[in-house]
Design a protein around this motif. Structure first.
Motif, short mmCIF file in Angstrom:
data_model
loop_
_atom_site.label_atom_id
_atom_site.label_comp_id
_atom_site.label_asym_id
_atom_site.label_seq_id
_atom_site.Cartn_x
_atom_site.Cartn_y
_atom_site.Cartn_z
N SER A 221 71.27 35.04 -9.78
CA SER A 221 71.78 35.62 -10.91
C SER A 221 70.87 36.40 -11.53
O SER A 221 69.45 36.28 -11.46
N GLY A 222 71.16 37.33 -12.62
CA GLY A 222 70.08 38.07 -13.45
C GLY A 222 70.12 39.39 -12.59
O GLY A 222 68.97 40.18 -13.04
N ILE A 223 70.53 39.73 -11.54
CA ILE A 223 70.34 41.05 -10.88
C ILE A 223 71.70 41.55 -10.68
O ILE A 223 72.72 41.05 -10.33
N LYS A 224 71.83 43.01 -11.07
CA LYS A 224 73.12 43.66 -11.07
C LYS A 224 72.65 45.03 -10.17
O LYS A 224 71.82 45.65 -10.41
N VAL A 225 73.30 45.29 -8.95
CA VAL A 225 73.26 46.43 -8.40
C VAL A 225 74.53 47.52 -8.73
O VAL A 225 75.59 47.13 -8.77
N VAL A 226 73.98 48.56 -9.29
CA VAL A 226 74.99 49.66 -9.89
C VAL A 226 74.84 50.68 -9.21
O VAL A 226 73.71 51.35 -8.65
N THR A 227 76.11 51.12 -8.63
CA THR A 227 76.23 52.44 -7.71
C THR A 227 76.95 53.46 -8.76
O THR A 227 78.02 53.12 -9.20
N ASP A 228 76.27 54.39 -8.85
CA ASP A 228 77.05 55.76 -9.33
C ASP A 228 76.91 56.90 -8.61
O ASP A 228 76.66 56.83 -7.07
N LYS A 229 77.33 57.85 -9.00
CA LYS A 229 77.22 59.31 -7.83
C LYS A 229 75.90 59.83 -7.54
O LYS A 229 75.69 60.23 -6.54
#
Length: 105
Positions: free
Chosen positions: A54-62
């Motif tokens: 936890s404490g990790i986020k994978v953010v996907t955008d354009k």
């Protein structure tokens, strides 16, 4: 590289970083682990979804994907995975050693 080896290496890296005040994010990259960025991000997503970290986020955008680190750490499930994996390796080496010295097995 085998995905399970990669998972183990990522979890072990996070475990080691948990001993420090600051998370070493400079080396927390796909190139450090010797894999493609896509594979690294997919494995991280899977580890988060499975509850290992936890404490990790994978953010996907354009523009692509980015990793957002917010106090990365292992969960109890992640710690259990590392412990079980280590015990399995020790058991394998022990059994292999017994097989090597015992004729007829």
């Amino acid at each position: 590289m085998n995905n399970f080896k990669l998972i183990y290496r990522i979890l072990k890296y996070i475990e080691i970083c948990m001993n420090s005040e600051e998370f070493d994010d400079e080396n927390f990259t796909a190139s450090h682990f010797g894999v493609s960025n896509a594979l690294f991000l997919n494995i991280l997503r899977s580890l988060v979804e499975a509850g290992y970290i936890s404490g990790i986020k994978v953010v996907t955008d354009k523009c692509g994907s980015d990793i957002v680190l917010i106090n990365p750490h292992l969960t109890l499930t992640g710690m259990e995975y590392l412990a079980d994996n280590t015990m399995m390796k020790k058991a394998y080496r022990l059994l292999k050693g017994i097989k090597d010295v015992t004729p007829g097995i």
